[in-house]
Design an enzyme around this catalytic site. Structure first.
Site: not given
Ligand SMILES: *Cc1c(COP(=O)(O)O)cnc(C)c1O
Length: 412
Positions: A131, A208, A233-234, A382
């Protein structure tokens, strides 16, 4: 399959789904304007219970207890909610998880802490398709500390493998940073084997778990992971901007040095002393005032996850992604739509990505019509399935609409 047999299949899967009744606990599940919400892996739906929790919070805790609530409850909340996430979803014993900043900020803190624990080593390993925030932070930390980034190459429909990681690892590796479930393909990395490989090379690992927590069970303690970070939040339905959590294995806590030494992670925050002394244990990962309001909604999802059990959630998730693959192939296979996710259900998380050049212009039309997947460059749709709030029929409706649109484009 005929349209009737597809619908019959979806309905029979819903009928035999032991979690089906839980869908009505979510706000908006019966909203006619949203025929298919396939993005709960980006922003989970709110639980209906959350409105009452928030109202009560404002009235009784914030409004009633005022600043006294910090002593009575709030100061402990980051660790208490962290312990619950650890127990319910992460296979983590108490005292190792804390809720704090955003995922990005916690990644920064944890990766810096891991680098500090390997001061003589000069390399950070990360997968090429991780990501963006993970990559950006690793590159920034490497630039700051004069380290070199070693990239793990990954296939677009997969994720980091044991072999790929072993090519990038070496005697100079300080830290390995990987996503457990890949945000694009949903590929699940072999946490146990990759963690062992990393340790054999004398390095530390940061997982992660943003796309795992709440949908794919993990066993952080058993796998001997060092650090982990993830979103709430997911699949934890904590709401937009809900704070993330971090895990630090107990064996690292005594010497852990993180880069943002704020007062609320210090040993004696209200002593207002001169030098920083870190608090004992996981508390030292905290920097400033914890986001108490942001930790409310996710507690409702933790209640629900605890009640049904993460294994039941995973069982439904496997069925949902398998059903989705069947329908995509049946409806769009002949049009050249590719499944850009692992084929074996147990090798993927709770979403799939499907690829076709025509998908790149389609997302705004779909959203306008209440069919809500997500778009991922260059031309992937997705499709996320949040097991407690997504039904099989909803999945069919969503994929059916995408197929209709693809076909009507072909005729233009
Ligand atoms: C959604 C996600 C993030 C999000 O980071 P935020 O700081 O909460 O915006 C980070 N890493 C991965 C792999 C994600 O899927």
């Amino acid at each position: 399959m005929t349209p009737d047999s597809r619908l019959a299949l979806a309905r029979s899967l819903d009928a035999e789904d032991p979690l089906a009744s839980r869908r009505s606990l979510f706000e908006g599940h019966d909203d006619d304007a949203v025929a298919a919400y396939l993005d709960g892996n980006s922003l989970g739906r709110p639980l209906k219970a959350t409105s009452a929790r928030l109202t009560e919070f404002v009235r009784d805790q914030w409004g009633g207890r005022l600043i006294r609530a910090w002593d009575e409850d709030w100061l402990q909340l980051p660790q208490r909610v962290g312990d619950r996430i650890g127990r319910i979803a992460l296979g983590a014993a108490p005292g190792q998880c804390v809720v704090a900043d955003s995922t990005s900020v916690l990644l920064y803190k944890v990766i810096r802490a891991a680098c500090a624990a390997r001061p003589d080593r000069t390399e950070i390993v990360i997968e090429r398709d991780n990501f963006p925030t993970d990559r950006f932070i690793v590159e920034a930390i490497a630039a700051d500390r004069g380290l070199t980034v070693r990239w793990v190459e990954v296939a677009p429909d997969a994720g980091p493998t044991l072999e790929g990681v072993s090519k990038a690892l070496g005697p100079d590796t300080a830290v390995v940073v990987l996503s457990h479930v890949a945000y694009r393909s949903a590929h699940i990395a072999d946490m146990e084997a990759i963690t062992r490989l990393t340790h054999d090379a004398g390095a530390l690992i940061v997982w992660d778990l943003s796309h795992s927590v709440g949908s794919v069970p993990v066993r952080l303690d058993e796998c001997e992971a060092d650090f982990a970070v993830g979103c709430s939040y997911k699949y934890l339905n904590g709401g937009p901007g809900a704070p993330a959590w971090a895990y630090v294995a107990a064996r690292h806590l005594a010497d852990l040095s993180q880069p943002i030494p704020g007062w609320l992670g210090s040993a004696d925050p209200f002593g207002m002393g001169t030098g920083y002394q870190p608090a004992d244990g996981i508390r030292r990962m905290v920097s400033g005032t914890p986001p108490i309001l942001g930790m409310q909604a996710l507690q409702d999802m933790l209640d629900l996850l605890e009640e049904v059990g993460i294994e039941a959630v995973r069982a439904k998730s496997l069925k949902l992604t398998s059903f989705a693959v069947t329908i995509v192939e049946d409806l769009m296979g002949a049009d050249g739509v590719q499944i850009a996710s692992p084929r074996a259900p147990e090798e993927r998380g709770s979403h799939i990505t499907i690829d076709h050049p025509a998908f790149s212009g389609m997302i705004s039309e779909l959203w306008r019509d209440g069919i809500i997947p997500d778009f991922r460059n260059p031309h992937g749709l997705r499709l996320g399935f949040s097991p407690l709030s997504t039904s099989f029929e909803e999945t069919l409706v969503g994929i059916g609409s995408i197929a209709d649109r693809l076909r009507s484009r072909g005729l233009d």
